[in-house]
Design a protein around this motif. Sequence first.
Motif, short mmCIF file in Angstrom:
data_model
loop_
_atom_site.label_atom_id
_atom_site.label_comp_id
_atom_site.label_asym_id
_atom_site.label_seq_id
_atom_site.Cartn_x
_atom_site.Cartn_y
_atom_site.Cartn_z
N GLY A 76 0.79 -1.22 0.00
CA GLY A 76 0.00 0.00 0.00
C GLY A 76 0.83 1.27 0.00
O GLY A 76 0.28 2.37 -0.18
N MET A 77 2.12 1.15 0.17
CA MET A 77 2.97 2.34 0.17
C MET A 77 3.08 2.88 -1.24
O MET A 77 3.07 2.12 -2.22
N HIS A 78 3.21 4.19 -1.36
CA HIS A 78 3.33 4.82 -2.68
C HIS A 78 4.49 4.20 -3.47
O HIS A 78 4.37 3.93 -4.65
N ASN A 79 5.59 4.00 -2.82
CA ASN A 79 6.75 3.33 -3.41
C ASN A 79 7.11 2.18 -2.48
O ASN A 79 7.60 2.40 -1.39
N ASN A 80 6.85 0.97 -2.91
CA ASN A 80 7.04 -0.20 -2.06
C ASN A 80 8.53 -0.54 -1.97
O ASN A 80 9.12 -1.05 -2.93
N PRO A 81 9.15 -0.29 -0.83
CA PRO A 81 10.59 -0.54 -0.71
C PRO A 81 10.95 -2.02 -0.73
O PRO A 81 12.10 -2.37 -0.99
N HIS A 82 9.98 -2.89 -0.48
CA HIS A 82 10.25 -4.33 -0.47
C HIS A 82 9.94 -4.98 -1.80
O HIS A 82 10.03 -6.20 -1.94
N HIS A 109 16.26 8.61 -4.93
CA HIS A 109 14.88 9.11 -4.97
C HIS A 109 14.62 10.04 -3.80
O HIS A 109 14.21 9.60 -2.73
N SER A 110 14.81 11.32 -3.99
CA SER A 110 14.65 12.27 -2.89
C SER A 110 13.19 12.55 -2.57
O SER A 110 12.89 13.14 -1.54
N ASP A 111 12.26 12.12 -3.43
CA ASP A 111 10.85 12.42 -3.21
C ASP A 111 10.10 11.29 -2.50
O ASP A 111 8.90 11.39 -2.27
N PHE A 112 10.78 10.21 -2.12
CA PHE A 112 10.13 9.11 -1.41
C PHE A 112 10.04 9.47 0.07
O PHE A 112 10.90 10.14 0.61
N GLU A 113 8.99 8.99 0.72
CA GLU A 113 8.84 9.23 2.14
C GLU A 113 8.63 7.89 2.85
O GLU A 113 7.71 7.15 2.51
#
Length: 117
Positions: A76-82, A109-113
């Motif tokens: 569900g994360m905007h950018n799935n780190p896994h 990616h400086s825009d990831f949170e």
Amino acid sequence: MGKKVLVALSLLVALGAGMCLPQGEASAANIKGKHGSEGLGCADCHKTDKPTAAAAVEACLECHGGYDKMAERTKGMHNNPHDSHLGRMACLKCHRVHAPSEYLCLECHSDFEFKDK
């Protein structure tokens, strides 16, 4: 002079009390954050009470599930780190247990949170 002796004796008593704890309890008392609050000790991840190196990835996956399970949990994360274009990486590339996490994705990616739980 008497005050210094009293302070020194108090410190020795305190140190001795800590050494009388069973090893597992002493280890768990030193672990901060979620792992410590869950009552885990050094040996739970490092397989020894006196670690000399980082825990193996298998220790992380043993409790947190495999890579696919982690990707599912964070889908569900905007950018799935896994579920990264970099593929499967060692957990410690980003996550730190004894220090703040450092997310590898943020190097490019400086825009990831990302937020720690």
